[in-house]
Structures are given as structure tokens and as C-alpha cells.
Design an enzyme around this catalytic site. Structure first.
Site, PDB file in Angstrom:
ATOM      1  N   GLY A 246       0.908  -1.166  -0.304  1.00  0.00           N
ATOM      2  CA  GLY A 246       0.016   0.092  -0.182  1.00  0.00           C
ATOM      3  C   GLY A 246       0.491   1.079  -0.198  1.00  0.00           C
ATOM      4  O   GLY A 246       0.832   1.902  -0.605  1.00  0.00           O
ATOM      5  N   THR A 247       1.872   0.843   0.840  1.00  0.00           N
ATOM      6  CA  THR A 247       3.500   2.201   0.710  1.00  0.00           C
ATOM      7  C   THR A 247       3.071   2.961  -0.862  1.00  0.00           C
ATOM      8  O   THR A 247       3.230   3.809  -1.181  1.00  0.00           O
ATOM      9  CB  THR A 247       3.963   2.404   1.569  1.00  0.00           C
ATOM     10  OG1 THR A 247       3.564   1.826   2.906  1.00  0.00           O
ATOM     11  CG2 THR A 247       4.594   3.443   1.864  1.00  0.00           C
TER      12      THR A 247
ATOM     13  N   ASN B 114      -7.054   4.388   9.560  1.00  0.00           N
ATOM     14  CA  ASN B 114      -5.894   2.632   9.620  1.00  0.00           C
ATOM     15  C   ASN B 114      -6.164   3.202  11.557  1.00  0.00           C
ATOM     16  O   ASN B 114      -6.309   1.641  12.038  1.00  0.00           O
ATOM     17  CB  ASN B 114      -5.525   2.819   9.226  1.00  0.00           C
ATOM     18  CG  ASN B 114      -4.279   4.172   9.828  1.00  0.00           C
ATOM     19  OD1 ASN B 114      -4.774   4.929   8.892  1.00  0.00           O
ATOM     20  ND2 ASN B 114      -3.131   3.708  10.340  1.00  0.00           N
TER      21      ASN B 114
ATOM     22  N   GLN C  78      -7.582   0.649   3.424  1.00  0.00           N
ATOM     23  CA  GLN C  78      -8.492   0.299   4.954  1.00  0.00           C
ATOM     24  C   GLN C  78     -10.393  -0.162   5.113  1.00  0.00           C
ATOM     25  O   GLN C  78     -10.862  -0.232   5.410  1.00  0.00           O
ATOM     26  CB  GLN C  78      -7.859   0.559   6.754  1.00  0.00           C
ATOM     27  CG  GLN C  78      -6.845   1.291   7.089  1.00  0.00           C
ATOM     28  CD  GLN C  78      -7.046  -0.214   8.245  1.00  0.00           C
ATOM     29  OE1 GLN C  78      -7.514  -1.058   8.019  1.00  0.00           O
ATOM     30  NE2 GLN C  78      -5.514  -0.333   8.248  1.00  0.00           N
TER      31      GLN C  78
ATOM     32  N   SER D  98      -3.611  -2.846  -0.496  1.00  0.00           N
ATOM     33  CA  SER D  98      -2.897  -3.200   0.174  1.00  0.00           C
ATOM     34  C   SER D  98      -3.443  -5.308   0.210  1.00  0.00           C
ATOM     35  O   SER D  98      -4.299  -5.424   1.092  1.00  0.00           O
ATOM     36  CB  SER D  98      -2.490  -2.696   1.499  1.00  0.00           C
ATOM     37  OG  SER D  98      -1.376  -3.672   1.966  1.00  0.00           O
ATOM     38  N   GLY D  99      -2.276  -6.005  -0.555  1.00  0.00           N
ATOM     39  CA  GLY D  99      -2.762  -7.300   0.355  1.00  0.00           C
ATOM     40  C   GLY D  99      -3.065  -7.413   1.825  1.00  0.00           C
ATOM     41  O   GLY D  99      -3.593  -8.356   1.621  1.00  0.00           O
ATOM     42  N   HIS D 100      -1.945  -7.024   2.529  1.00  0.00           N
ATOM     43  CA  HIS D 100      -1.719  -8.290   3.671  1.00  0.00           C
ATOM     44  C   HIS D 100      -3.293  -7.404   4.870  1.00  0.00           C
ATOM     45  O   HIS D 100      -3.670  -8.270   5.357  1.00  0.00           O
ATOM     46  CB  HIS D 100      -0.813  -7.720   4.578  1.00  0.00           C
ATOM     47  CG  HIS D 100      -0.271  -6.304   4.808  1.00  0.00           C
ATOM     48  ND1 HIS D 100      -0.285  -6.506   6.257  1.00  0.00           N
ATOM     49  CD2 HIS D 100      -0.453  -5.713   4.720  1.00  0.00           C
ATOM     50  CE1 HIS D 100       0.252  -4.605   6.380  1.00  0.00           C
ATOM     51  NE2 HIS D 100       0.068  -4.682   5.397  1.00  0.00           N
TER      52      HIS D 100
ATOM     53  N   THR E 118      10.692  -7.327 -12.391  1.00  0.00           N
ATOM     54  CA  THR E 118       9.862  -7.870 -12.042  1.00  0.00           C
ATOM     55  C   THR E 118       9.110  -8.141 -11.009  1.00  0.00           C
ATOM     56  O   THR E 118       8.978  -7.596  -9.708  1.00  0.00           O
ATOM     57  CB  THR E 118      10.354  -9.242 -11.961  1.00  0.00           C
ATOM     58  OG1 THR E 118      12.166  -9.305 -13.164  1.00  0.00           O
ATOM     59  CG2 THR E 118      10.303 -10.216 -12.325  1.00  0.00           C
TER      60      THR E 118
ATOM     61  N   CYS F 284       1.152   0.151  12.409  1.00  0.00           N
ATOM     62  CA  CYS F 284       2.212   0.090  11.556  1.00  0.00           C
ATOM     63  C   CYS F 284       3.432   1.196  12.229  1.00  0.00           C
ATOM     64  O   CYS F 284       4.638   1.286  11.748  1.00  0.00           O
ATOM     65  CB  CYS F 284       1.773   1.181   9.960  1.00  0.00           C
ATOM     66  SG  CYS F 284       0.718   0.635   9.657  1.00  0.00           S
TER      67      CYS F 284
HETATM   68  N1  PLP Z   1      -2.617   3.489   4.357  1.00  0.00           N
HETATM   69  C1  PLP Z   1      -3.098   2.964   5.106  1.00  0.00           C
HETATM   70  C2  PLP Z   1      -4.477   3.416   5.495  1.00  0.00           C
HETATM   71  C3  PLP Z   1      -2.562   1.916   6.312  1.00  0.00           C
HETATM   72  O1  PLP Z   1      -3.099   1.613   7.091  1.00  0.00           O
HETATM   73  C4  PLP Z   1      -2.014   0.973   5.585  1.00  0.00           C
HETATM   74  C5  PLP Z   1      -0.946  -0.096   6.693  1.00  0.00           C
HETATM   75  O2  PLP Z   1      -1.052  -0.015   8.064  1.00  0.00           O
HETATM   76  C6  PLP Z   1      -0.858   1.828   4.890  1.00  0.00           C
HETATM   77  C7  PLP Z   1      -1.220   2.735   4.014  1.00  0.00           C
HETATM   78  C8  PLP Z   1       0.508   1.082   4.447  1.00  0.00           C
HETATM   79  O3  PLP Z   1       0.159  -0.018   3.791  1.00  0.00           O
HETATM   80  P1  PLP Z   1       1.512  -1.350   3.402  1.00  0.00           P
HETATM   81  O4  PLP Z   1       1.309  -1.960   4.937  1.00  0.00           O
HETATM   82  O5  PLP Z   1       0.919  -2.509   2.461  1.00  0.00           O
HETATM   83  O6  PLP Z   1       2.963  -1.313   2.814  1.00  0.00           O
END
Ligand code: PLP
Length: 341
Positions: free
Chosen positions: A24-25, A106, A134, A154-156, A192, A280
Site C-alpha cells: 500500500g505504501t 487506519n 483500510q 494492500s494485500g495483507h 519484475t 504501522c
Molecule cells: N494506508 C493505510 C490507510 C494503511 O493502514 C496502511 C497500512 O497499515 C498503508 C497505507 C500502508 O500499507 P502497506 O503496509 O501495505 O505498505
């Protein structure tokens, strides 16, 4: 190709509009930097965002301000974590090129009215990005309905592997590659791809509709039951954020008179994993910037805990937490120098 199709179908996007990323970042970074690089012809191009974004957005905006001469408006929120629409409308300038506002926060789970915010931006001729990390998997997210130009996921957060994400880029939206060097992802991201994780993301996205129908109501019920019991059994506790407009898995509770970190450690010893502030940024002892932006005092923000519920949680887990938390909080309050009135 199969995974890309699944992601696209889940979001209501075209296959060519989905770009895979590492998280996600990265999606957030690519949205902001990619649009800025493409559209910022004059010095002082302006971006609108909020004071409660994830650090992936906040720090990228700070970088753009410091290193690239961008101007950024960080819109405040009220004590429930909501934006003031009038202030939002007034924040547009001649040089505004992009709005980036999260779909769900989040830390509190509070939802932002993305469709309405996006409509206003488009009326002003400005592109709209949402960080939906989120929101995807917790509420229905359809890019056509929202009409957003870019969307991060984001996947996780949706039971896919860690280290994979996606950025939706609406057809025709100019967005520079941030990772340069190859022709992958239609030239939008060199390097890749992480194939195994991408396959996992596809499977997770394919399952979302079923999850929203079958699992989200159960998770929300567990969260609500947990919250109402905690508020009854722990005096001087309250929910942070707009309780009526939240995703169903998040509960952010302030237990006045305790240190959040001590609650996290005490519960961890009893096998209950929670976080203080944003997971995070765990390791940081600064109170949550999101809660401070909502007007909580440092003491209240430092005494707040985020509980996240998922499909691995059961009624027994909630019962166990309800037995344990009041005792832990009571004990910590005995040792606390803070006097509750
Ligand atoms: N944006 C939000 C709102 C999030 O909650 C998070 C991670 O918790 C991210 C971005 C970042 O995602 P990632 O952990 O996949 O880099």
C-alpha cells in the site's frame, strides 16, 4: 493476467487500469509522486490532503513540500475524525492538481465520503486519489461508482500475502512511473513482479464479495458486542471516532488514566494482541498523530488502544478479552500517577 482480472473485477475497473505494486505504501507513493511529476509544470503545485492520513501519504506530501516545492493543505478533522465539507471546498486553489483523502482511517476506522469529495474535486477540474487500504474488503469499493482517478490497496489487509498491493489508475490519467527501469506493468512500474504474491492478491480479491456478505456482519457484531460491554465494565472509557460511520472491524478506545503501551504489553502477556496508536508505527512512543489531530489531549491519545477484529476471531476470543481487559486497566490505574476526576 488471471489475478489482474480478479482485482479489476472486484473493483469494477478495466484490466488495464490495475497496476501491481509491492504494498500500500508504494501505491500511495506512486499516486502522489507520479501525478506530481506529470502535472506539476509550475512551481508551487498544490495538493489537498488531511491531517489524519497514513504516513505513506503524510510523509510523501512532506517530501514533496520540502524537496519539490509543492504546496500542501492538510485539512483538519473534528473530534469525531470527520472533515468539514465547507472548508474542503474552500481549500481548492488555481494551482491545485490533486486531492488525496483516505477512504477509511487506519486507527479509528472512520469513513470519509469519497464519492462526494471526488465529485467536488472533479467539478474544480482536479484529480482525486483515495488510499483505500483500510476500506477494501471491509466495505464495497467500486471505482466506477466512486469515480476516483487513483486508488491504493494492500494485500495483507485482505488476507493476501504481505508485500503486495495494487494501484488503480483510471484510463487516460497521466501517472509517471516512480520505479523506473523496465517495461513491466505497461511501463508504469519497472521491475519484475512478485508473481506468487500477486496470485494470492487475486484470490483474496475474488473472495471479497463473499466475505462482505458472510463474514463482515459477524465481525461487526463481535466488535459491537465487545465495545458495548467494555464501555459498561470499564469506567472512564470512550470510543474515539465517529461510531456511526466506521468500518466494522475497528474499535479505538480511550482508557483514561493508563498508558497505552502498558495495556499493550499486559494484554500481550495474556495472549491478546492489540495496538496503541497505529500498528504501522509501533515502536514509536509518541501519541498517535491521528488522535491528536482529532483534538484528544496527549494524555487521552496515549491512553488509547486500537482493537482490530478479523475472521480469525471467535465469540470465545471476545469473552476472554472482556474478562481480561477490565482487570488489566483497573490494575494499571492503581499505579498510574494520573488522577481521574
Ligand atoms: N494506508 C493505510 C490507510 C494503511 O493502514 C496502511 C497500512 O497499515 C498503508 C497505507 C500502508 O500499507 P502497506 O503496509 O501495505 O505498505
Amino acid at each position: 493476467n488471471d489475478a489482474r482480472k480478479k482485482v479489476a473485477e472486484c473493483l469494477g475497473a478495466a484490466i488495464s487500469e490495475v497496476m501491481f505494486t509491492s504494498c500500500g505504501t508504494e501505491s500511495d507513493n506512486n499516486a502522489l509522486l507520479g501525478i506530481f511529476d506529470q502535472l506539476s509544470i509550475q512551481k508551487g503545485s498544490h495538493i489537498i490532503t488531511t491531517t489524519v492520513e497514513h504516513s505513506a501519504i503524510r510523509k510523501t506530501c512532506q517530501y514533496l513540500e520540502k524537496m519539490r516545492g509543492a504546496q500542501v493543505s492538510y485539512l483538519p478533522v473534528d473530534h469525531l475524525g470527520r472533515l468539514d465539507m465547507d472548508q474542503y471546498k474552500k481549500s481548492f486553489r488555481k494551482k491545485t492538481i490533486l486531492v488525496s483523502i483516505m477512504a477509511a482511517n487506519n486507527e479509528t476506522g472512520v469513513l470519509f465520503p469519497i464519492k462526494e469529495l471526488c465529485h467536488i474535486a472533479h467539478e474544480k477540474g482536479v484529480l482525486f486519489h483515495t488510499d483505500a487500504v483500510q476500506a477494501v474488503g471491509k466495505i464495497p469499493v467500486n471505482v466506477q461508482d466512486l469515480d476516483v482517478d487513483l486508488l491504493s490497496l494492500s494485500g495483507h489487509k485482505i488476507y493476501a500475502p504481505k508485500g503486495v498491493g495494487a494501484l488503480y489508475i483510471k484510463k487516460g490519467i497521466p501517472c509517471q512511473a516512480v520505479i523506473k527501469g523496465g517495461t513491466q506493468e505497461k511501463g508504469r512500474r519497472g521491475g519484475t513482479e512478485n508473481l506468487a504474491s500477486i496470485v494470492g492478491l487475486g484470490v483474496a480479491m475474488e473472495r471479497i464479495q463473499k466475505c462482505l456478505k458472510d463474514e463482515t456482519p459477524i465481525i461487526t457484531k463481535l466488535r459491537d458486542e465487545f465495545e458495548s460491554n467494555i464501555l459498561k465494565t470499564v469506567p472512564n472509557s470512550h470510543i474515539n471516532g465517529d461510531a456511526h460511520h466506521r468500518v466494522g472491524n475497528t474499535s479505538n478506545i480511550c482508557f483514561r488514566g493508563v498508558e497505552g503501551e502498558s495495556v499493550v504489553l499486559s494484554l500481550d502477556l495474556k495472549g491478546i494482541s492489540v495496538s496503541s496508536g497505529s500498528a504501522c508505527s509501533s515502536g514509536s512512543i509518541e501519541p498517535s498523530s491521528v488522535l491528536l489531530a482529532m483534538g484528544l489531549t496527549r494524555e487521552e491519545a496515549g491512553a488509547s488502544i486500537r482493537f482490530s477484529f478479523g475472521k480469525g476471531n471467535s465469540q470465545e476470543d471476545v469473552c476472554e478479552a472482556l474478562k481480561t481487559i477490565p482487570k488489566v486497566v483497573e490494575k494499571l490505574r492503581e499505579y498510574s500517577p494520573i488522577q481521574l476526576s
